[in-house]
Structures are given as C-alpha cells and as structure tokens.
Motif scaffolding. Structure first.
Motif, mmCIF file in Angstrom:
data_model
loop_
_atom_site.group_PDB
_atom_site.id
_atom_site.type_symbol
_atom_site.label_atom_id
_atom_site.label_comp_id
_atom_site.label_asym_id
_atom_site.label_seq_id
_atom_site.Cartn_x
_atom_site.Cartn_y
_atom_site.Cartn_z
ATOM 1 N N LEU A 270 5.451 -7.117 -5.551
ATOM 2 C CA LEU A 270 5.469 -6.851 -4.221
ATOM 3 C C LEU A 270 4.709 -7.808 -3.149
ATOM 4 C CD1 LEU A 270 6.188 -3.051 -3.867
ATOM 5 C CD2 LEU A 270 7.937 -5.056 -4.063
ATOM 6 N N LEU A 271 3.498 -8.197 -3.853
ATOM 7 C CA LEU A 271 2.587 -9.129 -2.907
ATOM 8 C C LEU A 271 3.308 -10.173 -2.724
ATOM 9 C CD1 LEU A 271 -0.876 -8.675 -4.691
ATOM 10 C CD2 LEU A 271 -0.309 -8.102 -2.186
ATOM 11 N N PRO A 272 3.097 -10.602 -1.375
ATOM 12 C CA PRO A 272 3.661 -12.000 -0.667
ATOM 13 C C PRO A 272 2.832 -13.054 -1.329
ATOM 14 C CG PRO A 272 2.837 -10.649 0.998
ATOM 15 C CD PRO A 272 2.339 -9.952 -0.120
ATOM 16 N N TRP A 273 2.890 -13.671 -2.274
ATOM 17 C CA TRP A 273 2.104 -14.507 -2.921
ATOM 18 C C TRP A 273 2.247 -15.857 -2.095
ATOM 19 C CZ3 TRP A 273 -1.392 -12.801 -6.410
ATOM 20 C CH2 TRP A 273 -0.759 -11.645 -7.251
ATOM 21 N N MET B 211 -7.859 -5.859 -0.119
ATOM 22 C CA MET B 211 -6.468 -5.546 -0.655
ATOM 23 C C MET B 211 -6.356 -5.356 -2.289
ATOM 24 S SD MET B 211 -2.938 -4.552 -0.471
ATOM 25 C CE MET B 211 -3.362 -4.791 1.481
ATOM 26 N N VAL B 212 -7.421 -6.157 -2.746
ATOM 27 C CA VAL B 212 -7.823 -5.695 -4.092
ATOM 28 C C VAL B 212 -8.110 -4.591 -4.589
ATOM 29 C CG1 VAL B 212 -9.156 -6.460 -6.125
ATOM 30 C CG2 VAL B 212 -7.953 -8.220 -4.715
ATOM 31 N N GLY B 213 -9.267 -4.028 -3.687
ATOM 32 C CA GLY B 213 -9.557 -2.721 -3.470
ATOM 33 C C GLY B 213 -8.389 -1.569 -3.650
ATOM 34 N N VAL B 214 -7.534 -1.851 -2.696
ATOM 35 C CA VAL B 214 -6.452 -0.814 -2.697
ATOM 36 C C VAL B 214 -5.868 -0.531 -3.982
ATOM 37 C CG1 VAL B 214 -4.326 -0.300 -1.338
ATOM 38 C CG2 VAL B 214 -6.249 -1.149 -0.097
ATOM 39 N N ILE B 215 -5.268 -2.087 -4.318
ATOM 40 C CA ILE B 215 -4.776 -1.924 -5.872
ATOM 41 C C ILE B 215 -5.414 -1.304 -6.803
ATOM 42 C CG2 ILE B 215 -3.533 -3.323 -7.429
ATOM 43 C CD1 ILE B 215 -3.183 -5.481 -4.868
ATOM 44 N N VAL B 216 -6.799 -1.748 -6.975
ATOM 45 C CA VAL B 216 -7.571 -1.073 -7.949
ATOM 46 C C VAL B 216 -7.645 0.501 -7.871
ATOM 47 C CG1 VAL B 216 -9.964 -0.911 -8.837
ATOM 48 C CG2 VAL B 216 -9.006 -3.006 -8.437
ATOM 49 N N ASN B 217 -7.863 0.920 -6.677
ATOM 50 C CA ASN B 217 -7.637 2.181 -6.548
ATOM 51 C C ASN B 217 -6.823 3.187 -7.110
ATOM 52 O OD1 ASN B 217 -8.911 4.810 -4.381
ATOM 53 N ND2 ASN B 217 -6.704 4.646 -4.587
ATOM 54 N N TYR B 218 -5.506 2.534 -6.717
ATOM 55 C CA TYR B 218 -4.330 3.320 -7.238
ATOM 56 C C TYR B 218 -3.946 2.930 -8.733
ATOM 57 C CZ TYR B 218 -3.084 4.920 -2.810
ATOM 58 O OH TYR B 218 -2.755 5.385 -1.732
ATOM 59 N N PRO C 40 0.956 -1.375 -0.030
ATOM 60 C CA PRO C 40 0.084 0.035 -0.110
ATOM 61 C C PRO C 40 0.911 1.307 0.048
ATOM 62 C CG PRO C 40 -0.922 -1.586 1.579
ATOM 63 C CD PRO C 40 0.434 -2.055 0.918
ATOM 64 N N PHE C 41 1.880 1.261 0.771
ATOM 65 C CA PHE C 41 2.685 2.404 0.806
ATOM 66 C C PHE C 41 3.457 2.726 -0.485
ATOM 67 C CE2 PHE C 41 6.807 4.523 2.361
ATOM 68 C CZ PHE C 41 6.231 5.720 2.506
ATOM 69 N N VAL C 42 3.901 1.676 -0.833
ATOM 70 C CA VAL C 42 4.911 1.609 -2.278
ATOM 71 C C VAL C 42 3.608 2.381 -3.439
ATOM 72 C CG1 VAL C 42 6.028 0.434 -3.973
ATOM 73 C CG2 VAL C 42 6.527 -0.158 -1.626
ATOM 74 N N LEU C 43 2.561 1.837 -3.309
ATOM 75 C CA LEU C 43 1.617 2.202 -4.351
ATOM 76 C C LEU C 43 1.488 3.750 -4.151
ATOM 77 C CD1 LEU C 43 -1.180 -0.741 -4.503
ATOM 78 C CD2 LEU C 43 0.953 -0.315 -6.037
ATOM 79 N N LEU C 44 1.376 4.098 -3.062
ATOM 80 C CA LEU C 44 1.099 5.702 -2.754
ATOM 81 C C LEU C 44 2.249 6.365 -3.308
ATOM 82 C CD1 LEU C 44 -0.268 8.015 -1.564
ATOM 83 C CD2 LEU C 44 1.058 7.474 0.750
ATOM 84 N N ILE C 45 3.487 5.887 -3.285
ATOM 85 C CA ILE C 45 4.779 6.589 -3.623
ATOM 86 C C ILE C 45 4.724 6.479 -5.103
ATOM 87 C CG2 ILE C 45 7.134 6.711 -3.784
ATOM 88 C CD1 ILE C 45 5.995 7.619 -1.304
ATOM 89 N N THR C 46 4.445 5.417 -5.678
ATOM 90 C CA THR C 46 4.595 5.266 -7.240
ATOM 91 C C THR C 46 3.604 6.229 -7.821
ATOM 92 O OG1 THR C 46 4.723 2.839 -6.751
ATOM 93 C CG2 THR C 46 4.049 3.481 -8.840
ATOM 94 N N PHE C 47 2.336 6.351 -7.396
ATOM 95 C CA PHE C 47 1.407 7.051 -8.030
ATOM 96 C C PHE C 47 1.862 8.467 -7.957
ATOM 97 C CE2 PHE C 47 -2.168 10.163 -6.396
ATOM 98 C CZ PHE C 47 -2.869 10.176 -7.577
ATOM 99 N N TYR C 48 2.318 8.781 -6.690
ATOM 100 C CA TYR C 48 2.757 10.340 -6.660
ATOM 101 C C TYR C 48 3.886 10.596 -7.522
ATOM 102 C CZ TYR C 48 5.403 14.249 -4.843
ATOM 103 O OH TYR C 48 6.273 15.649 -4.457
ATOM 104 N N ALA C 49 4.940 9.797 -7.875
ATOM 105 C CA ALA C 49 6.068 9.770 -8.657
ATOM 106 C C ALA C 49 5.633 9.988 -10.001
ATOM 107 C CB ALA C 49 6.988 8.495 -8.388
ATOM 108 N N LEU C 50 4.716 9.093 -10.407
ATOM 109 C CA LEU C 50 4.210 8.921 -11.857
ATOM 110 C C LEU C 50 3.381 10.258 -12.119
ATOM 111 C CD1 LEU C 50 2.959 5.352 -12.553
ATOM 112 C CD2 LEU C 50 5.121 6.423 -13.238
#
Length: 368
Positions: free
Chosen positions: A192-195, A126-133, A46-56
């Motif tokens: 990054l997901l721990p499958w 967690m799917v919802g978090v990923i879909v959001n970003y 979740p935190f990495v996705l936030l940073i990725t969104f901001y950077a892009l």
C-alpha cells in the motif's frame, strides 16, 4: 485518505465492535478517535494497518478462547479464561497511541512542506508507524496463540518452564505466530505504500524483512519487560495464572479489614482505640501479603496460623501468589512501553541505514 473508504471502514469497525461486544463503549470512542487521527494522513496505510491489527487480534482471540479457558483463570472470579471480556479504552490506546502521535506528526510535516509527499521516500515517522503495528501485532498473536503450544512456554529471563499465560513466557509456537503477524504488517505496508521510482524490488524486500524483524523483536521485548516489570500471579489452588480483565493489574490478595498500626499497638498494650474506625483500616494487598510472610516465618509447618493478627483469621490463607516479576507495570503499561521503544528503535535504525545518522528522526520531527 479517501474519505469514502474511511467512513465506510470506520462504520463497519464500530458496528462490528458494538454487535460483538469486543470493545466497551469508552473503547469504541477511543477507537474512533484513533481512527480519525490515522485518517488525517494522505496515505491510506496508517488506517489500514489499524484495521489489520484489530482484525488479526480478534481472529487470534477467537481461535484460542476455548483452550485458554482451561489454562488460565479470571481475576474477577466470574469463571472463564483470564483476560476475557471486551477490551477497554486503555488497551486501545496502549497499542495505538504511539502510532497515532507519529501519524499526526507525519501528516503535519507533509502539510508544512517537509517529508511525507506524494511518494514514500525516506520518511522515518512513517517507518515508526509501521514498526509500531508490526510489534503490537506480533505481540498480540504471540500471546494469544503461543498459549496453544504443546511444549509449554519458558521464561525468557531464566529459560525455565513456566505456566501458560506467565508474563515473560515464550514458546516456539508463539514466536512463529508473532513473526507471521509482523510479516503480514510488512506485506500490507509494501503493498500500500506509494513507492517512489527510486525504490527497487530488492530494496522493498529488504524493507519488508526489516519490518518483520523489528516486529518480532518487539514481541520479545514485550516478554522481557513483562518478565521483569509485570507480576505474574498464580492461583495457589489450581496452579493457573490469574489474568485481570482490561489488561490491568491482578490483586494478589483482596483488601481485608485489618487493625491499623496505631490500633494494633493499642491492642497489644491493652489500650482501647479512640474509635472503632480509627483502629480498623482497609489494608491493601501488599500489607496483607507482608502479614502472611510473617505468619509463614513464625510457623513453617503451616498447620497453625497463629500470629499477632489473631486466630480468627487463620482460615484466610492467601489463594494467590506472585510467581515472577515486579508488580510495577500492568499489561497495558508493558504494551505501551514496548510499542514506544520499538518504534523509536526502528526509526533510529532506519535513519542510520538511510542517512548514517541514528538521530535523523529528530530533524524530521522538527521539520528541518
């Protein structure tokens, strides 16, 4: 999440936002709060996705800045491209508050012994978090880079050509950019997901395709909501779309001093108003726009603007008009609605695919 990685990354985010002035001080506080919520989850994702969104988003804004300055105008009249300037707290929350809520619920479920354990099984939150970003990244890149399209955008509701920057305008360039942004989020998630061991490579690939598709759909949904519920205001002198800073609404006409209804009636019937303050009010954009509609109807030639409001206002011809959409939501409101609808839709589709129950997410939220 690893606390050392979190502190280092958050410090870098704050430093960059402050030195580049990409976020206002309240927005920095909002970003810190959002990051802290994301950092509570056991997963780093979740935190990495936030940073990725901001950077892009930051990178896309830099790419199109000079070109956009020639295509749109600022609502403040200060020059430069429309929508320029540091992002506000409302913009931060509009794109991330849904993910923050889902992240917090997922972390709470894990603590309570529900889904969200050491490996990623079938966790709908967690799917919802990923879909959001995926959706907000696709929308951001589509909006920021789609304006560079040489063919020009078309309105999603009618397919007619529209000015660059029009809410609801879509182009092939923007669609591809949005899909690529969603794809980046999908790849980061798969990496990054721990499958759990039960996930095969083919299933991971299908998951990535699903996230990319949902993100692209979210971008199109944002365009549809923007075309219907957000007003696209055009500067009548230049024909360019007017954009407000901070993702807010654009005032069609500036507030002006006009006679109130009571004051105008007294004036018409030759009666003096009780007080000057009682006769004159601060009338907003909608009232002024209504007066100008009456003026244009009274004199279609437009050469003589002489109506009940008086000849002295004939030079105040409106410089802005609503080109498309209902002025119901701001850009921030559209972004929030899109993120919420896409995230919920993604969780329901995943629940249907995994459990055969689209509403399985309700059980997960309740921890049953």
């Amino acid at each position: 999440m690893n606390p050392y990685i979190f502190v280092f990354a958050l410090s870098f985010l704050i430093y960059r936002a402050y030195t580049r002035r990409s976020l206002t001080p309240p927005a920095i506080l909002a970003a810190v709060l959002t990051a802290c919520i994301h950092g509570t989850h056991a997963y780093n994702l979740p935190f990495v996705l936030l940073i990725t969104f901001y950077a892009l988003g930051t990178a896309a804004t830099k790419v199109k800045h000079d070109v956009k300055a020639t295509l749109t105008v600022s609502a403040t009249g200060a020059g430069g491209a429309g929508g320029d300037g540091a992002r506000g707290a409302t913009q931060v929350f509009a794109n991330s508050v849904v993910a923050s809520a889902l992240t917090a619920l997922s972390a709470w479920n894990a603590t309570a012994g529900g889904d969200g354990g050491e490996c990623f099984a079938d966790q709908l939150l967690m799917v919802g978090v990923i879909v959001n970003y995926a959706a907000v990244t696709a929308d951001t890149l589509s909006s920021e880079l789609g304006i560079l399209s040489r063919s020009g955008p078309r309105l999603i509701t009618t397919s007619r050509r529209c000015a660059p920057g029009t809410n609801g305008g879509v182009s092939m360039t923007g669609l591809i950019a949005g899909a690529c942004g969603a794809g980046v989020i999908a790849v980061v998630s798969v990496a990054l997901l721990p499958w759990c061991a039960s996930w095969s490579l083919a299933e991971k690939a299908r998951f990535a395709a699903f996230i990319t598709g949902m993100g692209t759909a979210g971008s199109l949904l944002d365009s549809l909501l923007g075309a219907l519920l957000q007003a696209s205001v055009v500067d009548t002198r230049t024909g360019k779309v007017v954009e407000a800073p901070g993702g807010g609404k654009v005032l069609v006409l500036p507030s002006q001093k006009r006679l109130t209804v009571a004051g105008e009636l007294r004036s018409r019937f030759g009666k003096a108003p009780e007080t000057a303050g009682a006769a004159v009010g601060d009338v907003g954009a909608e009232s002024v726009q209504g007066q100008w509609k009456e003026q244009r109807a009274a004199n279609k030639t437009g050469k003589q603007l002489e109506v009940e409001v008086g000849k002295e206002h004939a030079h105040d011809a409106p410089s802005r008009r609503i080109e498309t959409g209902w002025n119901i939501l701001s850009n921030n409101g559209v972004n929030f609605a899109m993120a919420a609808l896409t995230s919920v839709g993604g969780m329901m589709l995943a629940g249907w695919a995994w459990y055969g129950q689209p509403l399985a997410v309700v059980k997960e939220v309740m921890g049953v």
